[in-house]
Design a protein around this motif. Sequence first.
Motif, mmCIF file in Angstrom:
data_model
loop_
_atom_site.group_PDB
_atom_site.id
_atom_site.type_symbol
_atom_site.label_atom_id
_atom_site.label_comp_id
_atom_site.label_asym_id
_atom_site.label_seq_id
_atom_site.Cartn_x
_atom_site.Cartn_y
_atom_site.Cartn_z
ATOM 1 N N ARG A 119 56.982 38.717 37.671
ATOM 2 C CA ARG A 119 56.091 39.347 37.145
ATOM 3 C C ARG A 119 55.000 39.071 35.574
ATOM 4 N NH1 ARG A 119 55.373 42.932 41.791
ATOM 5 N NH2 ARG A 119 53.465 43.569 40.645
ATOM 6 N N ILE A 120 53.859 39.737 35.534
ATOM 7 C CA ILE A 120 53.568 40.345 34.070
ATOM 8 C C ILE A 120 52.633 41.577 33.825
ATOM 9 C CG2 ILE A 120 51.525 39.034 32.935
ATOM 10 C CD1 ILE A 120 52.207 36.386 33.656
ATOM 11 N N PHE A 121 53.036 41.985 33.233
ATOM 12 C CA PHE A 121 51.935 42.934 32.916
ATOM 13 C C PHE A 121 51.682 43.637 31.646
ATOM 14 C CE2 PHE A 121 56.171 43.813 35.661
ATOM 15 C CZ PHE A 121 55.325 44.315 37.141
ATOM 16 N N SER B 227 51.920 38.193 24.641
ATOM 17 C CA SER B 227 51.216 39.027 24.200
ATOM 18 C C SER B 227 49.770 38.740 24.240
ATOM 19 C CB SER B 227 50.803 38.633 22.764
ATOM 20 O OG SER B 227 49.922 38.951 22.167
ATOM 21 N N MET B 228 49.372 39.893 24.364
ATOM 22 C CA MET B 228 47.247 39.799 25.124
ATOM 23 C C MET B 228 46.713 38.744 24.368
ATOM 24 S SD MET B 228 45.547 40.875 22.012
ATOM 25 C CE MET B 228 45.798 41.547 20.610
ATOM 26 N N SER B 229 47.448 38.168 23.623
ATOM 27 C CA SER B 229 46.792 37.054 22.625
ATOM 28 C C SER B 229 46.724 35.834 23.187
ATOM 29 C CB SER B 229 46.887 36.513 21.070
ATOM 30 O OG SER B 229 48.336 36.116 22.007
ATOM 31 N N VAL B 230 47.306 35.735 24.268
ATOM 32 C CA VAL B 230 47.125 34.830 25.644
ATOM 33 C C VAL B 230 45.763 34.832 26.381
ATOM 34 C CG1 VAL B 230 49.293 34.869 25.857
ATOM 35 C CG2 VAL B 230 48.201 35.716 27.521
ATOM 36 N N TYR B 231 45.019 35.944 26.320
ATOM 37 C CA TYR B 231 43.675 36.170 26.905
ATOM 38 C C TYR B 231 43.228 35.331 25.747
ATOM 39 C CZ TYR B 231 46.249 39.222 30.174
ATOM 40 O OH TYR B 231 46.471 40.106 31.374
ATOM 41 N N GLY B 232 42.762 35.324 24.867
ATOM 42 C CA GLY B 232 41.314 34.808 23.728
ATOM 43 C C GLY B 232 40.121 36.294 24.157
ATOM 44 N N HIS C 15 45.206 39.102 36.012
ATOM 45 C CA HIS C 15 44.413 38.095 36.644
ATOM 46 C C HIS C 15 43.302 37.151 36.033
ATOM 47 C CE1 HIS C 15 46.643 39.227 40.144
ATOM 48 N NE2 HIS C 15 46.619 40.797 40.220
ATOM 49 N N ALA C 16 42.997 37.411 34.500
ATOM 50 C CA ALA C 16 42.093 37.250 33.937
ATOM 51 C C ALA C 16 42.527 36.016 33.591
ATOM 52 C CB ALA C 16 41.613 37.995 32.536
#
Length: 308
Positions: free
Chosen positions: A231-233, A116-121, A131-132
């Motif tokens: 890989r992470i996409f 999930s994009m939620s990992v970025y905060g 890479h964030a």
Amino acid sequence: MNYLVTGAGGFIGGAVVTALVKAGHSVVTIDNFSTGFRGQIPGGVEVIEGNCYEELVIKKLSGIKLDAIMHIAGQSSGEVSFDDPVYDLQTNVQSTVMLMKHALSIGCRKFIYASSMSVYGDQKNQPVDEHAFPSPQSFYAIGKLASEKYMRIYNDLGLATTSLRLFNVYGPGQNLQNLRQGMVSIFLRQALAKKHIQVKGSAERYRDHVYIDDVVHAFLAAVDQSESKHRIFNIGTGVKTSVEELIKIICDRLPYNVEVEYEGSTPGDMLGIYANTDLIKNTLNWEARVSLESGIDRMVNWARTQEN
């Protein structure tokens, strides 16, 4: 090929399984049907009912040949994760570890994970790329990130692992009854049922909304890749859409006026995020093709047939 796709009774899992069956593949699924529906699963799919984190359920896979596992099942709401963090941990982390352990034990070579994009905060530099530095703000987001860390280790042990960080997925087939998950589906359900949308949070919050068909194609592209490294996409559109803009798009497609009320907030919610998708474009030649306007058109048309 032979696939295990967990969560086939759910929105995303059901769409992925349907595509695999249409392509002639053999599919087995594990689903506890806590939020999914059996009717979402196409015929010919072997169904194992239960939790992916239970040893007795995993043992039911014994003797089944698998070429790849797509792990899509799990508690999938940041808000709900605050209700029961232990359950969230079990469904999103423990299940991942157990499935990867099983994959290695039977010689299954590929593992695709619905992250999930939620990992970025909240991130200062946007659109956000892979890479964030992650800054999760909910138990759900922490669990997704933890699973990715376990995946790196299992990759070193010989399992080709890919994490798809899904942004806000929407489209026909989404559960319109669940008002704690899915920004598009929540707003659309309220508009259809009450001609009134209550928004938890500010109108300035923003997201990257990606259509279900594009997400399915991302899973298929990920499993077809030949690379063996972890890989992470990002899976998004690269388009920033505010809550206010999204609501206008929805309301413009309805034949009546809808009142909008902004009140309160949601635990663990982010101000906003949208995706840089250059990595998956350059690596797997994948990109989102359905615009938000077109996708909302399709979803509204589908949802209105469900009301009749």
